[in-house]
Design an enzyme around this catalytic site. Structure first.
Site, PDB file in Angstrom:
ATOM      1  N   GLY A 149      59.268  98.066  14.514  1.00 17.94           N
ATOM      2  CA  GLY A 149      60.359  97.427  13.784  1.00 17.94           C
ATOM      3  C   GLY A 149      61.325  97.127  14.807  1.00 17.94           C
ATOM      4  O   GLY A 149      62.264  96.134  14.909  1.00 17.94           O
ATOM      5  N   LYS A 176      61.238  95.512  21.228  1.00 11.19           N
ATOM      6  CA  LYS A 176      59.749  95.357  21.959  1.00 11.19           C
ATOM      7  C   LYS A 176      59.475  96.788  23.137  1.00 11.19           C
ATOM      8  O   LYS A 176      61.154  97.179  23.798  1.00 11.19           O
ATOM      9  CB  LYS A 176      59.285  94.074  23.412  1.00 11.19           C
ATOM     10  CG  LYS A 176      59.044  93.160  22.032  1.00 11.19           C
ATOM     11  CD  LYS A 176      59.312  91.859  23.340  1.00 11.19           C
ATOM     12  CE  LYS A 176      58.674  90.456  22.185  1.00 11.19           C
ATOM     13  NZ  LYS A 176      58.447  89.711  23.572  1.00 11.19           N
ATOM     14  N   ASP A 191      62.811 108.034  10.015  1.00 13.01           N
ATOM     15  CA  ASP A 191      61.574 107.603   9.541  1.00 13.01           C
ATOM     16  C   ASP A 191      60.314 108.995  10.879  1.00 13.01           C
ATOM     17  O   ASP A 191      60.283 107.948  11.754  1.00 13.01           O
ATOM     18  CB  ASP A 191      62.107 106.828  10.945  1.00 13.01           C
ATOM     19  CG  ASP A 191      61.431 105.154  11.230  1.00 13.01           C
ATOM     20  OD1 ASP A 191      60.120 105.593  10.100  1.00 13.01           O
ATOM     21  OD2 ASP A 191      61.726 104.525  11.892  1.00 13.01           O
TER      22      ASP A 191
HETATM   23  N1  LIG Z   1      58.338 106.928  24.970  1.00 12.42           N
HETATM   24  C1  LIG Z   1      57.514 105.845  25.115  1.00 12.42           C
HETATM   25  N2  LIG Z   1      56.180 106.099  25.732  1.00 12.42           N
HETATM   26  C2  LIG Z   1      55.171 105.091  25.819  1.00 12.42           C
HETATM   27  N3  LIG Z   1      55.461 104.555  25.098  1.00 12.42           N
HETATM   28  C3  LIG Z   1      56.074 104.244  24.170  1.00 12.42           C
HETATM   29  C4  LIG Z   1      57.216 105.100  23.964  1.00 12.42           C
HETATM   30  N4  LIG Z   1      57.555 104.802  22.974  1.00 12.42           N
HETATM   31  C5  LIG Z   1      57.238 104.170  22.654  1.00 12.42           C
HETATM   32  N5  LIG Z   1      56.630 103.262  23.157  1.00 12.42           N
HETATM   33  C6  LIG Z   1      55.253 102.618  22.842  1.00 12.42           C
HETATM   34  O1  LIG Z   1      55.800 101.639  21.909  1.00 12.42           O
HETATM   35  C7  LIG Z   1      55.363 101.530  20.414  1.00 12.42           C
HETATM   36  C8  LIG Z   1      55.900 100.966  19.974  1.00 12.42           C
HETATM   37  O2  LIG Z   1      56.921 101.920  19.565  1.00 12.42           O
HETATM   38  P1  LIG Z   1      58.466 101.615  18.604  1.00 12.42           P
HETATM   39  O3  LIG Z   1      58.955 102.819  18.766  1.00 12.42           O
HETATM   40  O4  LIG Z   1      58.831 100.842  18.767  1.00 12.42           O
HETATM   41  O5  LIG Z   1      57.905 100.911  17.694  1.00 12.42           O
HETATM   42  P2  LIG Z   1      57.184 102.088  15.995  1.00 12.42           P
HETATM   43  O6  LIG Z   1      57.102 103.264  16.241  1.00 12.42           O
HETATM   44  O7  LIG Z   1      55.568 101.465  15.818  1.00 12.42           O
HETATM   45  O8  LIG Z   1      57.937 101.139  14.725  1.00 12.42           O
HETATM   46  P3  LIG Z   1      59.651 101.418  14.543  1.00 12.42           P
HETATM   47  O9  LIG Z   1      60.602 101.169  15.525  1.00 12.42           O
HETATM   48  O10 LIG Z   1      59.504 101.269  13.345  1.00 12.42           O
HETATM   49  O11 LIG Z   1      59.886 103.072  15.717  1.00 12.42           O
HETATM   50  C9  LIG Z   1      54.963 102.937  20.169  1.00 12.42           C
HETATM   51  O12 LIG Z   1      53.717 102.246  19.012  1.00 12.42           O
HETATM   52  C10 LIG Z   1      54.078 102.887  21.846  1.00 12.42           C
HETATM   53  O13 LIG Z   1      53.018 102.805  22.365  1.00 12.42           O
END
Ligand SMILES: Nc1ncnc2c1ncn2[C@@H]1O[C@H](COP(=O)(O)OP(=O)(O)OP(=O)(O)O)[C@@H](O)[C@H]1O
Ligand SMILES: *[C@@H]1O[C@H](CO)[C@@H](O)[C@H](O)[C@H]1NC(C)=O
Ligand SMILES: *[C@@H]1O[C@H](CO)[C@@H](O)[C@H](O)[C@H]1NC(C)=O
Ligand SMILES: *[C@@H]1O[C@H](CO)[C@@H](O)[C@H](O)[C@H]1NC(C)=O
Ligand SMILES: *[C@@H]1O[C@H](CO)[C@@H](O)[C@H](O)[C@H]1NC(C)=O
Ligand SMILES: *[C@@H]1O[C@H](CO)[C@@H](O)[C@H](O)[C@H]1NC(C)=O
Ligand SMILES: *[C@@H]1O[C@H](CO)[C@@H](O)[C@H](O)[C@H]1NC(C)=O
Ligand SMILES: *[C@@H]1O[C@H](CO)[C@@H](O)[C@H](O)[C@H]1NC(C)=O
Ligand SMILES: *[C@@H]1O[C@H](CO)[C@@H](O)[C@H](O)[C@H]1NC(C)=O
Length: 695
Positions: A354, A357, A474
């Site tokens: 959300g 990227k 969240d």
């Molecule tokens: N520290 C990290 N190490 C490895 N992969 C990550 C990391 N942070 C995020 N990701 C990857 O990126 C994806 C997107 O993360 P992000 O936190 O933006 O989205 P979300 O958790 O699905 O939604 P929101 O933004 O609402 O929290 C995750 O599902 C994960 O696979």
């Protein structure tokens, strides 16, 4: 003295045959390329990757790859020519080029040569060819894991295991499945892209060959195939043993991750979690090749490019404002992060959520791997306040939190640098059904319970153990990341605040994802530790059941996970909610505790939910710990709601989601919900409410 000597000789004669006779070996990964890979013989396109994974084929069509133990093994008794018993366990994965179409398959082989000269790819699996198939002078024995249905060889389907004797028309075959301790048969998809363990056990006395498969480390109680066969006429005295894989018109990358073999004994099962991880799928690169013939045109373009570049560079220079300098040492330069992520190119994309990227990066100086989250935000105010708090967020340290290393700001973008979590997010492991990235294996109950305990202790730290109360806001499966040891780590703490600064100051947006939103949150708009507990409850039930909190594709009575679990719990059928893919491999007491905790936390009335301290105690409880039964939800959800929902606000639980469903049940993404503009105070993420202030 003499007595001692005879004893010594007896001991020696006892030890010697075992030591001199090669009777088993073990590979846990195939130790990264180079000289050390020499103790497995490869041919065809087989290669050992740096991670230690053996790749038998890649995604190109019509390839074959072989990997054999380098020396011949004695498979029969030289005196009477009877085949010995043997046992093997190996872990493999087939990652198809197109999600549901595999090609072609992999086989465990015992053969007279390591090269299998003349063998063909595609349906021949790199074992035989059109002219020698079916000939008993081949002396080839194989167990195939086939992902294409070949009518030529009478294959039963495109996902089967077969026992092949000098032929690819199997003498016995079965659709891939494994038995649970509950006696149930669970289907398993060879093309799922996750690691599968297989066992082949031959009993040379009873002359029975068993084949067993499972997505777990432990061996199922019953084999999938049990086939009476005397291997003595098929095998030579000495044979090579190994693997073959092939691709056809359709292709899969076939990997071998580990292999144990034992002659006249039982091979040990592999611990899947200690094997090398499968590589993350690479996104396809779209390269554009521009050919420019006239040099004058090239020069002209170079000048324009240089001018544009300079202009761009000046326009996008990092803006450092005085207040940013006060926030401690965590500021990265944009250039550094750009280099780390190779210019934010699509291949480095880990996912998006959300907020924007997330890219994988390697910091140029320390070579440390990081995840860079790029948040776009229209409101400068929001970013400013968030950055002002980064100083304190950066001080949060707990082994179950994803550590924030720093940030960078550039025009409307905020870049957040986190520790890289090699195993991605929890949701990808729980829901293998979607076209998610391949994961190493299905999570076992042990791993699941450990993840829950870890996340509970991280939330306890945020709520009660740090100097201020920190509300996460969240908590959900996609915000729980898995480190290299498959520990659960909570990410994104504090970020939700960014979104709460809507453009219109009279409305405050509630941040959260459908299914994780506590009912009172949509009314008051004020997140509390209790609303975090609610979201944690949803995660617990998800982990136990392997299902999303709201499953749009489920039957109406199963749409809302917590309702369904409540129903089965109250009728005493709680074992029916446990993820069927666990096949009964779980600790009853632990699952029961988890379900109780999940239901308690999901209670519609905030005051009846436990605190994280209680939750952590229940989850970590020794045998003596009595976990109370969850308090029942109000009988009439509409009328008797203890927190007094008004008509607009969704009430707990079933009816609540219908009203919201129009906007995003199918997408499952964040739903900004307008809360009444009444007495909603400023939503400050680390308001110093002090410890005991939560309910
Ligand atoms: N520290 C990290 N190490 C490895 N992969 C990550 C990391 N942070 C995020 N990701 C990857 O990126 C994806 C997107 O993360 P992000 O936190 O933006 O989205 P979300 O958790 O699905 O939604 P929101 O933004 O609402 O929290 C995750 O599902 C994960 O696979
Ligand atoms: C291969 O070599 C490694 C390191 O030399 C060793 O640990 C391993 O046991 C060997 N494996 C076999 C099957 O011989
Ligand atoms: C091979 O592996 C062993 C231990 O696994 C290590 O000590 C040795 O240095 C390695 N040799 C080479 C050439 O990589
Ligand atoms: C697969 O391997 C073959 C042979 O090694 C190679 O020619 C081909 O480029 C590889 N394909 C991919 C997609 O890597
Ligand atoms: C081989 O067979 C002979 C005769 O049946 C038996 O005496 C001997 O113990 C067997 N050897 C092994 C290693 O099983
Ligand atoms: C088939 O394989 C055999 C070896 O098993 C080889 O001798 C023969 O030439 C092959 N036939 C073809 C057509 O390649
Ligand atoms: C089987 O193979 C052998 C040796 O390769 C050959 O002599 C024989 O003719 C083959 N039999 C058949 C039925 O093809
Ligand atoms: C396996 O099948 C072949 C026919 O495809 C048959 O000739 C052979 O006897 C079978 N072997 C066993 C052990 O059943
Ligand atoms: C094969 O499976 C049967 C049960 O179907 C079991 O009784 C037998 O012991 C197994 N044999 C081996 C060698 O694992």
């Amino acid at each position: 003295m003499a007595k001692n000597l005879t004893f010594f000789l007896a001991l020696l004669s006892f030890l010697l045959p075992a030591a001199s006779q090669q009777d088993g070996f073990s590979y846990s990964g195939f130790s990264g390329g180079g000289a050390n890979s020499s103790n497995i013989s490869l041919n065809g396109v087989a290669e050992i990757e740096h991670s230690g994974i053996l790749r038998l084929t890649n995604e190109t069509s019509r390839l074959l790859g072989h990997a054999f133990y380098p020396d011949r093994l004695q498979f029969k008794n030289a005196t009477d020519g009877a085949a010995f018993s043997f046992s093997t366990a190996f872990a493999f994965a087939a990652v198809p080029e197109y999600a549901t179409l595999g090609g072609h398959g992999l086989a465990f082989v015992i053969a007279p040569s390591k090269e299998l000269e003349g063998a063909l790819p595609s349906q021949y699996l790199g074992l035989l060819n059109a002219s020698d198939v079916g000939n008993f002078s081949n002396h080839v024995f194989a167990v195939e894991f086939d992902t294409v249905q070949d009518f030529e060889f009478g294959d039963i389907n495109d996902n089967h295991v077969g026992i092949d004797i000098n032929n690819l028309a199997s003498n016995a075959s079965a659709a891939v499945a494994y038995f649970g301790y509950d006696g149930k048969k669970n289907e398993l998809n060879l093309k799922g892209g996750h690691t599968i363990q297989a066992w082949v056990d031959y009993d040379g006395v009873g002359k029975v060959l068993n084949v067993t498969v499972s997505p777990f480390s432990s061996k199922p109680p019953r084999p999938l195939l049990s086939f009476p066969v005397d291997l003595s006429p098929i095998l030579h005295l000495q044979m090579f043993v190994g693997f073959s894989a092939s691709t056809g018109l359709l292709s899969s990358t076939h990997y071998l991750l580990g292999w144990n073999f034992k002659m006249n004994g039982i091979a040990q099962s592999l611990d899947l979690s200690s094997l090398p991880s499968l590589p993350q799928p690479q996104k396809k690169d779209h390269t554009f090749v521009i050919a420019v013939s006239a040099t004058s045109v090239a020069v002209l373009i170079a000048v324009i490019v240089a001018a544009v570049y300079l202009f761009y560079k000046i326009k996008n220079a990092d803006i450092i404002e005085p207040w940013e300098l006060e926030c401690g040492p965590h500021r990265f330069s944009y250039g550094e992060l750009k280099r780390a992520t190779k210019g934010f190119r699509d291949r480095e994309l880990l996912g998006f959520g959300g907020f924007g990227k997330v890219y994988k990066g390697t910091l140029p100086d320390s070579r440390a791997e990081v995840a860079v989250k790029r948040v776009s935000h229209e409101s400068r105010q929001g970013i400013r306040e968030f950055v002002a708090e980064i100083g304190s967020i950066g001080q949060l340290r707990h082994r179950n939190l994803v550590q924030l290393q720093g940030w960078c700001r550039r025009r409307g973008d905020l870049l957040l640098v986190y520790d890289y979590m090699p195993n991605g997010s929890l949701d990808k492991f729980l829901f293998l059904d979607s076209e998610n990235q391949p994961s190493n294996s299905l999570l076992s109950w042990d791993q699941r319970f450990r993840i829950l305990r870890g996340v509970a202790s991280a939330l306890l730290y945020l709520h009660e153990e740090w100097e201020h109360v920190v509300i996460h806001r969240d908590v959900k499966a996609s915000n729980i990341l898995l480190d290299a040891d498959m520990n659960g780590r909570l990410g994104d703490f504090g970020l939700a605040k960014l979104y709460e600064h809507g453009a219109n100051p009279s409305t405050t947006r509630v941040v959260g994802t459908l299914g994780y939103l506590a009912p009172e949150l949509t009314r008051t708009g004020r997140p509390t530790s209790s609303s975090d507990v609610f979201a944690f409850g949803a995660v617990v039930l998800e982990v136990v059941c392997g299902r999303r909190p709201i499953e749009p594709r489920a039957m109406p009575e199963e749409l809302v996970l917590v309702d369904w679990v409540w129903e089965l719990w109250s009728s005493g059928r709680w074992t029916d909610v446990v993820d069927p893919r666990l096949g009964g491999y779980y600790v009853r007491e632990e699952v029961k505790v988890a379900i109780k905790v999940g239901l308690m936390c999901s209670h519609p009335a905030a005051p009846l939910r436990p605190s994280m301290r209680e939750v952590a105690r229940y989850l970590n409880g020794g045998k003596g710990e009595e976990v109370p039964d969850p308090p029942s939800p109000p009988v009439d959800f509409e009328g008797m709601s203890p927190v007094g929902f008004d008509a607009f606000v969704p009430s707990y639980p079933s009816s609540s989601f219908d009203k919201l469903s129009a906007c995003s049940i199918t997408s499952g993404r964040d739903v900004p919900v307008s809360a009444g503009s009444g007495k909603v105070g400023p939503l400050v993420y680390s308001t110093p409410h002090f410890r005991a202030s939560h309910v």
